[in-house]
Design a protein around this motif. Sequence first.
Motif, PDB file in Angstrom:
ATOM      1  N   UNK A  32       0.827  -1.209   0.000  1.00  0.00           N
ATOM      2  CA  UNK A  32       0.000   0.000   0.000  1.00  0.00           C
ATOM      3  C   UNK A  32       0.862   1.260   0.000  1.00  0.00           C
ATOM      4  N   UNK A  33       1.949   1.238   0.723  1.00  0.00           N
ATOM      5  CA  UNK A  33       2.855   2.383   0.725  1.00  0.00           C
ATOM      6  C   UNK A  33       3.468   2.572  -0.649  1.00  0.00           C
ATOM      7  N   UNK A  34       3.779   1.491  -1.328  1.00  0.00           N
ATOM      8  CA  UNK A  34       4.358   1.569  -2.677  1.00  0.00           C
ATOM      9  C   UNK A  34       3.383   2.233  -3.648  1.00  0.00           C
ATOM     10  N   UNK A  35       2.134   1.819  -3.586  1.00  0.00           N
ATOM     11  CA  UNK A  35       1.115   2.408  -4.471  1.00  0.00           C
ATOM     12  C   UNK A  35       0.941   3.894  -4.157  1.00  0.00           C
ATOM     13  N   UNK A  36       0.930   4.258  -2.884  1.00  0.00           N
ATOM     14  CA  UNK A  36       0.791   5.662  -2.512  1.00  0.00           C
ATOM     15  C   UNK A  36       1.997   6.475  -2.996  1.00  0.00           C
ATOM     16  N   UNK A  37       3.189   5.924  -2.875  1.00  0.00           N
ATOM     17  CA  UNK A  37       4.377   6.637  -3.358  1.00  0.00           C
ATOM     18  C   UNK A  37       4.339   6.843  -4.861  1.00  0.00           C
ATOM     19  N   UNK A  38       3.868   5.850  -5.589  1.00  0.00           N
ATOM     20  CA  UNK A  38       3.734   5.991  -7.047  1.00  0.00           C
ATOM     21  C   UNK A  38       2.754   7.117  -7.377  1.00  0.00           C
ATOM     22  N   UNK A  39       1.594   7.130  -6.715  1.00  0.00           N
ATOM     23  CA  UNK A  39       0.605   8.177  -6.984  1.00  0.00           C
ATOM     24  C   UNK A  39       1.106   9.566  -6.596  1.00  0.00           C
ATOM     25  N   UNK A  40       1.801   9.670  -5.476  1.00  0.00           N
ATOM     26  CA  UNK A  40       2.351  10.956  -5.062  1.00  0.00           C
ATOM     27  C   UNK A  40       3.407  11.431  -6.063  1.00  0.00           C
ATOM     28  N   UNK A  41       4.259  10.520  -6.489  1.00  0.00           N
ATOM     29  CA  UNK A  41       5.283  10.870  -7.481  1.00  0.00           C
ATOM     30  C   UNK A  41       4.672  11.333  -8.790  1.00  0.00           C
ATOM     31  N   UNK A  42       3.650  10.624  -9.264  1.00  0.00           N
ATOM     32  CA  UNK A  42       2.992  11.030 -10.507  1.00  0.00           C
ATOM     33  C   UNK A  42       2.272  12.363 -10.355  1.00  0.00           C
ATOM     34  N   UNK A  43       1.663  12.600  -9.205  1.00  0.00           N
ATOM     35  CA  UNK A  43       0.990  13.875  -8.969  1.00  0.00           C
ATOM     36  C   UNK A  43       1.981  15.029  -9.003  1.00  0.00           C
ATOM     37  N   UNK A  44       3.117  14.861  -8.354  1.00  0.00           N
ATOM     38  CA  UNK A  44       4.143  15.906  -8.363  1.00  0.00           C
ATOM     39  C   UNK A  44       4.678  16.113  -9.772  1.00  0.00           C
ATOM     40  N   UNK A  45       4.925  15.022 -10.489  1.00  0.00           N
ATOM     41  CA  UNK A  45       5.432  15.118 -11.864  1.00  0.00           C
ATOM     42  C   UNK A  45       4.469  15.900 -12.745  1.00  0.00           C
ATOM     43  N   UNK A  46       3.181  15.558 -12.691  1.00  0.00           N
ATOM     44  CA  UNK A  46       2.207  16.251 -13.539  1.00  0.00           C
ATOM     45  C   UNK A  46       1.965  17.690 -13.088  1.00  0.00           C
ATOM     46  N   UNK A  47       2.106  17.975 -11.808  1.00  0.00           N
ATOM     47  CA  UNK A  47       1.980  19.358 -11.338  1.00  0.00           C
ATOM     48  C   UNK A  47       3.122  20.206 -11.889  1.00  0.00           C
ATOM     49  N   UNK A  48       4.341  19.682 -11.843  1.00  0.00           N
ATOM     50  CA  UNK A  48       5.492  20.411 -12.395  1.00  0.00           C
ATOM     51  C   UNK A  48       5.324  20.587 -13.898  1.00  0.00           C
ATOM     52  N   UNK A  49       4.894  19.538 -14.581  1.00  0.00           N
ATOM     53  CA  UNK A  49       4.685  19.628 -16.027  1.00  0.00           C
ATOM     54  C   UNK A  49       3.611  20.659 -16.368  1.00  0.00           C
ATOM     55  N   UNK A  50       2.551  20.732 -15.580  1.00  0.00           N
ATOM     56  CA  UNK A  50       1.492  21.714 -15.804  1.00  0.00           C
ATOM     57  C   UNK A  50       2.000  23.142 -15.611  1.00  0.00           C
ATOM     58  N   UNK A  51       2.820  23.358 -14.603  1.00  0.00           N
ATOM     59  CA  UNK A  51       3.385  24.688 -14.375  1.00  0.00           C
ATOM     60  C   UNK A  51       4.281  25.092 -15.548  1.00  0.00           C
ATOM     61  N   UNK A  52       5.079  24.170 -16.034  1.00  0.00           N
ATOM     62  CA  UNK A  52       5.946  24.473 -17.183  1.00  0.00           C
ATOM     63  C   UNK A  52       5.108  24.814 -18.398  1.00  0.00           C
ATOM     64  N   UNK A  53       4.068  24.024 -18.676  1.00  0.00           N
ATOM     65  CA  UNK A  53       3.193  24.322 -19.820  1.00  0.00           C
ATOM     66  C   UNK A  53       2.514  25.678 -19.654  1.00  0.00           C
ATOM     67  N   UNK A  54       2.067  25.997 -18.442  1.00  0.00           N
ATOM     68  CA  UNK A  54       1.430  27.281 -18.193  1.00  0.00           C
ATOM     69  C   UNK A  54       2.395  28.437 -18.461  1.00  0.00           C
ATOM     70  N   UNK A  55       3.626  28.313 -17.953  1.00  0.00           N
ATOM     71  CA  UNK A  55       4.589  29.395 -18.136  1.00  0.00           C
ATOM     72  C   UNK A  55       4.970  29.577 -19.595  1.00  0.00           C
ATOM     73  N   UNK A  56       5.121  28.490 -20.329  1.00  0.00           N
ATOM     74  CA  UNK A  56       5.439  28.586 -21.761  1.00  0.00           C
ATOM     75  C   UNK A  56       4.276  29.219 -22.510  1.00  0.00           C
ATOM     76  N   UNK A  57       3.061  28.788 -22.227  1.00  0.00           N
ATOM     77  CA  UNK A  57       1.886  29.365 -22.892  1.00  0.00           C
ATOM     78  C   UNK A  57       1.738  30.843 -22.573  1.00  0.00           C
ATOM     79  N   UNK A  58       1.958  31.209 -21.327  1.00  0.00           N
ATOM     80  CA  UNK A  58       1.860  32.613 -20.922  1.00  0.00           C
ATOM     81  C   UNK A  58       2.903  33.465 -21.642  1.00  0.00           C
TER      82      UNK A  58
END
Length: 68
Positions: A32-58
């Motif tokens: 269960x901890x492994x699955x939670x770590x995977x989801x947390x890692x993916x959430x952080x990855x996509x949040x960073x990717x979204x910020x980069x896309x936002x800044x480039x678009x802006x």
Amino acid sequence: LGTVFIIIVNSEPNWLIVLFNRMSSFSEQHPFAFVHLIFIGLTVFYAVLSVVYFLVSRYIIKNRLNLE
């Protein structure tokens, strides 16, 4: 990004095998901890990717798009 990842993985494949072995043993001991770590890692990855896309678009809309 994918090409850079493939180059890094192919340059030294032994570290990847060690990483997979450690992940496998951790996932067997704490599934269960492994699955939670995977989801947390993916959430952080996509949040960073979204910020980069936002800044480039802006930047493009503000500085490169001629609306006048």
